[in-house]
Write a protein that holds these residues in place. Structure first.
Motif, PDB file in Angstrom:
ATOM      1  N   PRO A  38       9.346  12.996   6.763  1.00 58.06           N
ATOM      2  CA  PRO A  38       7.947  12.518   6.731  1.00 58.06           C
ATOM      3  C   PRO A  38       7.719  11.312   7.617  1.00 58.06           C
ATOM      4  O   PRO A  38       6.689  11.206   8.289  1.00 58.06           O
ATOM      5  CB  PRO A  38       7.734  12.168   5.250  1.00 58.06           C
ATOM      6  CG  PRO A  38       8.704  12.988   4.525  1.00 58.06           C
ATOM      7  CD  PRO A  38       9.897  13.121   5.408  1.00 58.06           C
ATOM      8  N   ALA A  39       8.711  10.401   7.646  1.00 58.03           N
ATOM      9  CA  ALA A  39       8.540   9.204   8.473  1.00 58.03           C
ATOM     10  C   ALA A  39       8.448   9.586   9.942  1.00 58.03           C
ATOM     11  O   ALA A  39       7.571   9.088  10.673  1.00 58.03           O
ATOM     12  CB  ALA A  39       9.710   8.242   8.242  1.00 58.03           C
TER      13      ALA A  39
ATOM     14  N   LYS B 102      11.075   7.505  -7.229  1.00 53.72           N
ATOM     15  CA  LYS B 102      12.005   7.023  -6.207  1.00 53.72           C
ATOM     16  C   LYS B 102      12.526   8.213  -5.400  1.00 53.72           C
ATOM     17  O   LYS B 102      12.953   9.215  -5.965  1.00 53.72           O
ATOM     18  CB  LYS B 102      13.175   6.312  -6.884  1.00 53.72           C
ATOM     19  CG  LYS B 102      12.781   5.000  -7.546  1.00 53.72           C
ATOM     20  CD  LYS B 102      12.906   3.851  -6.557  1.00 53.72           C
ATOM     21  CE  LYS B 102      12.733   2.500  -7.246  1.00 53.72           C
ATOM     22  NZ  LYS B 102      11.379   2.283  -7.748  1.00 53.72           N
ATOM     23  N   VAL B 103      12.442   8.102  -4.083  1.00 53.23           N
ATOM     24  CA  VAL B 103      12.864   9.184  -3.205  1.00 53.23           C
ATOM     25  C   VAL B 103      14.018   8.673  -2.366  1.00 53.23           C
ATOM     26  O   VAL B 103      13.989   7.536  -1.878  1.00 53.23           O
ATOM     27  CB  VAL B 103      11.708   9.641  -2.313  1.00 53.23           C
ATOM     28  CG1 VAL B 103      12.150  10.789  -1.432  1.00 53.23           C
ATOM     29  CG2 VAL B 103      10.522  10.048  -3.164  1.00 53.23           C
ATOM     30  N   SER B 104      15.045   9.508  -2.206  1.00 53.50           N
ATOM     31  CA  SER B 104      16.223   9.071  -1.446  1.00 53.50           C
ATOM     32  C   SER B 104      15.861   8.906   0.027  1.00 53.50           C
ATOM     33  O   SER B 104      14.895   9.481   0.528  1.00 53.50           O
ATOM     34  CB  SER B 104      17.343  10.098  -1.584  1.00 53.50           C
ATOM     35  OG  SER B 104      16.960  11.287  -0.938  1.00 53.50           O
ATOM     36  N   GLY B 105      16.640   8.107   0.712  1.00 52.04           N
ATOM     37  CA  GLY B 105      16.362   7.782   2.107  1.00 52.04           C
ATOM     38  C   GLY B 105      16.350   9.005   2.998  1.00 52.04           C
ATOM     39  O   GLY B 105      15.556   9.105   3.924  1.00 52.04           O
ATOM     40  N   ARG B 106      17.227   9.999   2.696  1.00 48.19           N
ATOM     41  CA  ARG B 106      17.292  11.165   3.574  1.00 48.19           C
ATOM     42  C   ARG B 106      16.007  11.996   3.471  1.00 48.19           C
ATOM     43  O   ARG B 106      15.529  12.526   4.456  1.00 48.19           O
ATOM     44  CB  ARG B 106      18.506  12.014   3.199  1.00 48.19           C
ATOM     45  CG  ARG B 106      18.891  12.974   4.314  1.00 48.19           C
ATOM     46  CD  ARG B 106      19.976  13.926   3.877  1.00 48.19           C
ATOM     47  NE  ARG B 106      21.215  13.248   3.495  1.00 48.19           N
ATOM     48  CZ  ARG B 106      22.196  13.841   2.795  1.00 48.19           C
ATOM     49  NH1 ARG B 106      22.053  15.092   2.416  1.00 48.19           N
ATOM     50  NH2 ARG B 106      23.277  13.177   2.469  1.00 48.19           N
ATOM     51  N   ARG B 107      15.464  12.092   2.255  1.00 46.78           N
ATOM     52  CA  ARG B 107      14.250  12.901   2.094  1.00 46.78           C
ATOM     53  C   ARG B 107      13.035  12.203   2.669  1.00 46.78           C
ATOM     54  O   ARG B 107      11.999  12.825   2.861  1.00 46.78           O
ATOM     55  CB  ARG B 107      14.030  13.206   0.614  1.00 46.78           C
ATOM     56  CG  ARG B 107      14.965  14.300   0.130  1.00 46.78           C
ATOM     57  CD  ARG B 107      14.674  14.647  -1.294  1.00 46.78           C
ATOM     58  NE  ARG B 107      13.323  15.116  -1.490  1.00 46.78           N
ATOM     59  CZ  ARG B 107      12.758  15.245  -2.679  1.00 46.78           C
ATOM     60  NH1 ARG B 107      13.445  14.942  -3.747  1.00 46.78           N
ATOM     61  NH2 ARG B 107      11.522  15.669  -2.780  1.00 46.78           N
ATOM     62  N   ARG B 108      13.140  10.894   2.912  1.00 50.11           N
ATOM     63  CA  ARG B 108      12.001  10.190   3.512  1.00 50.11           C
ATOM     64  C   ARG B 108      12.059  10.247   5.030  1.00 50.11           C
ATOM     65  O   ARG B 108      11.120   9.831   5.698  1.00 50.11           O
ATOM     66  CB  ARG B 108      11.993   8.726   3.047  1.00 50.11           C
ATOM     67  CG  ARG B 108      11.636   8.607   1.596  1.00 50.11           C
ATOM     68  CD  ARG B 108      12.112   7.290   1.046  1.00 50.11           C
ATOM     69  NE  ARG B 108      11.183   6.212   1.388  1.00 50.11           N
ATOM     70  CZ  ARG B 108      11.311   4.972   0.910  1.00 50.11           C
ATOM     71  NH1 ARG B 108      12.295   4.706   0.087  1.00 50.11           N
ATOM     72  NH2 ARG B 108      10.464   4.046   1.255  1.00 50.11           N
TER      73      ARG B 108
ATOM     74  N   ALA C 124       2.544   1.214   2.246  1.00 48.11           N
ATOM     75  CA  ALA C 124       3.685   2.114   2.414  1.00 48.11           C
ATOM     76  C   ALA C 124       4.909   1.582   1.677  1.00 48.11           C
ATOM     77  O   ALA C 124       5.730   2.356   1.183  1.00 48.11           O
ATOM     78  CB  ALA C 124       3.990   2.285   3.895  1.00 48.11           C
TER      79      ALA C 124
ATOM     80  N   HIS D  89       5.868   0.565  -4.494  1.00 48.79           N
ATOM     81  CA  HIS D  89       6.119   1.721  -5.348  1.00 48.79           C
ATOM     82  C   HIS D  89       5.140   1.782  -6.509  1.00 48.79           C
ATOM     83  O   HIS D  89       5.132   2.754  -7.256  1.00 48.79           O
ATOM     84  CB  HIS D  89       7.546   1.687  -5.901  1.00 48.79           C
ATOM     85  CG  HIS D  89       8.550   2.164  -4.914  1.00 48.79           C
ATOM     86  ND1 HIS D  89       8.731   3.495  -4.616  1.00 48.79           N
ATOM     87  CD2 HIS D  89       9.394   1.488  -4.114  1.00 48.79           C
ATOM     88  CE1 HIS D  89       9.658   3.611  -3.687  1.00 48.79           C
ATOM     89  NE2 HIS D  89      10.077   2.415  -3.358  1.00 48.79           N
TER      90      HIS D  89
END
Lengths: 114, 368
Positions: free
Chosen positions: B99-100, B90-96, B30, B33
């Motif tokens: 899903p998390a 790379k995905v920004s923290g808000r978009r993760r 997880a 990258h």
């Protein structure tokens, strides 16, 4: 007798596990690709050999022993070849050893004969 | 070995170590990258879970996990990486965040569900009490083979296994529709470095592969024909046989392999396997039984002709063993054909395309 064999085999397996630990430490601590491959191949060859020898002693003379010996032969064929391929790939990708290039390697890179 | 050190349960300790390793590997997957690291870690995950399954006495499942999870899927995923990018976007923290939360929620529900599962090896659990127990008790009588897993897989649940074989065949068709059969790689005119020349660095690899490929193929057939007696069977053997071909392609180049095992041959064998499996089923119908009812695989007068030295003299109380033996052997062979040829076809599809993929000038992940 069986007890002595068990303890001897267990000791060898523990020694193999120690070698595997040393190999893992080497992979983490050594400075460049080649020395790390060197450390990892200790795990594959020395550690696995000692462990299989220990398991042979524990299992006694049986079909399991034969299978363990076959596993050992397989490891002896694959691990050094894999370590060689890894070092080869690292060299082809342009990694120079930490201690500097050898003369023979420079000759080789220019396309001269080995 | 609990007797040697009092108060120490070696099995429990082993379970705990292996499960902690699995959790650590998943966390590493997880976190990373780089696709290459993720794929290799996934292979490692399969290997560790195979070891754990051996500890749990599920040798057949462990075998499958080791050859499929750690072996072939790693190679297929590496092929997929060659066709795509080597790093995750790379995905920004808000978009993760969402899903998390979803993943953690599903994980929590699953862990909550495990609380209701019966204990490991509980004889009163539904799996062990009714059908499973009936299979265990009846297998020796019905088929006369020691490996109950093979008996359930290929005879009692033969129809399900036919479905699985068809699914694998469908996977080959799906990959071939998307990527082709890889045949264009055969027409590739790029000049490869000559074997044995001064620039040839792969002598050790080639010699080792030459030694190993026949042994791997031999081992596949051992697994195949030993499947009645021990762990193994058509699925595992098929994958191992495919690995022999794939190893040849990885070391000697795709063109040489395609000359030896032609893509056309591979896809033909994949179809032949399904045909053999279903054909055995239809033969049973023709001879008066149900679909895949191996007791009726041979007509009575033909079964009486089978000499004793093949499988020993007939047991008058259970005259149907031969039909079961030959039926299981034949459908396992069908599974072997389909699985091996499908894996090779999928590999050809990926590998044949990766030659056409735009190659960057520098090695992609060269600077480690």
């Amino acid at each position: 007798m069986a007890d002595a064999l068990f303890w001897a085999g267990g000791g060898l397996a523990a020694a193999g596990a120690l070698l595997a630990l040393i190999g893992a430490l080497g992979v983490l601590r050594f400075p460049d690709v080649y020395t790390r491959i060197h450390a990892a191949s200790i795990t594959d060859t020395g550690g696995a050999t000692l462990m299989i020898l220990g398991l042979c002693l524990i299992s006694g003379l049986s079909l399991v022993t034969l299978k363990l010996v076959l596993v050992w032969v397989f490891i002896m064929l694959t691990s050094p070849a894999a370590a060689n391929a890894l070092a080869n790939a690292a060299y082809s990708a342009g990694h120079t050893p930490w201690i500097g290039s050898f003369r023979i390697m420079q000759d080789n890179r220019k396309g001269g004969s080995r | 070995m609990t007797g040697y050190i009092p108060g120490f349960d070696a099995n429990l300790a082993l379970d705990a170590i292996l499960l902690v390793m699995l959790v650590v590997i998943v966390a590493a997957i997880a976190a990373t990258h780089r696709m290459l690291s993720a794929v290799i870690l996934m292979g490692l995950y399969s290997l560790v879970s195979a070891v754990w399954l051996v500890v749990m006495d599920a040798a057949d499942v462990a075998f499958t996990e080791a050859v499929v999870g750690a072996g072939v899927s790693t190679i297929v995923l590496l092929g997929a990486i060659l066709l795509t990018r080597g790093a995750a976007a790379k995905v920004s923290g808000r978009r993760r965040f969402l899903p998390a939360v979803l993943a953690l929620g599903v994980g929590a529900i699953l862990i909550y569900a495990t609380l209701d599962l019966p204990d490991f090896g509980d004889p009163a659990s539904p799996a062990n009490a009714y059908v499973g127990r009936a299979y265990l008790e009846a297998t020796g009588n019905d088929m006369g083979i020691p490996n109950v897993v093979t008996a359930v897989l290929s005879s009692y649940r033969g129809f399900d296994t036919l479905g699985e074989t068809v699914v694998i065949f469908a996977a080959a068709i799906g990959v071939a529709i998307m990527l082709g059969f890889g045949e264009r790689a055969m027409a590739d005119r790029t000049i490869e470095p000559l074997a044995g020349g001064p620039a040839d660095h792969h002598v050790v690899l080639r010699v080792a592969a030459k030694l190993l490929i026949p042994i791997i193929a031999l081992y596949a057939f051992y697994v195949q024909f030993h499947g009645d007696l021990g762990p193994g069977g058509g699925f595992q053997a098929g994958v191992i046989l495919a690995v022999a071909v794939i190893l040849h392609a990885l070391v000697f180049g795709l063109k040489d392999t395609m000359a030896a095992v032609k893509p056309k041959f591979a896809r033909g064998v994949a179809a032949l396997g399904v045909l053999l499996y279903a054909g055995i089923g239809v033969t049973c119908i023709v001879n008066g039984g149900g679909f895949l009812d191996y007791d009726h695989l041979f007509p009575r007068h033909i079964e009486a002709q089978i000499p004793d030295w093949i499988l020993g003299p007939a047991d008058p109380a259970h005259p149907h063993h031969w039909g079961q033996h030959f039926g299981i052997m034949a459908i396992e062979l069908g599974v072997l054909f389909t699985v091996a040829a499908t894996m090779v076809t999928i590999f050809y599809g990926f590998a044949g395309r990766s030659m056409e993929a735009p190659q960057p000038g520098a090695p992609r992940s060269g600077a480690a």
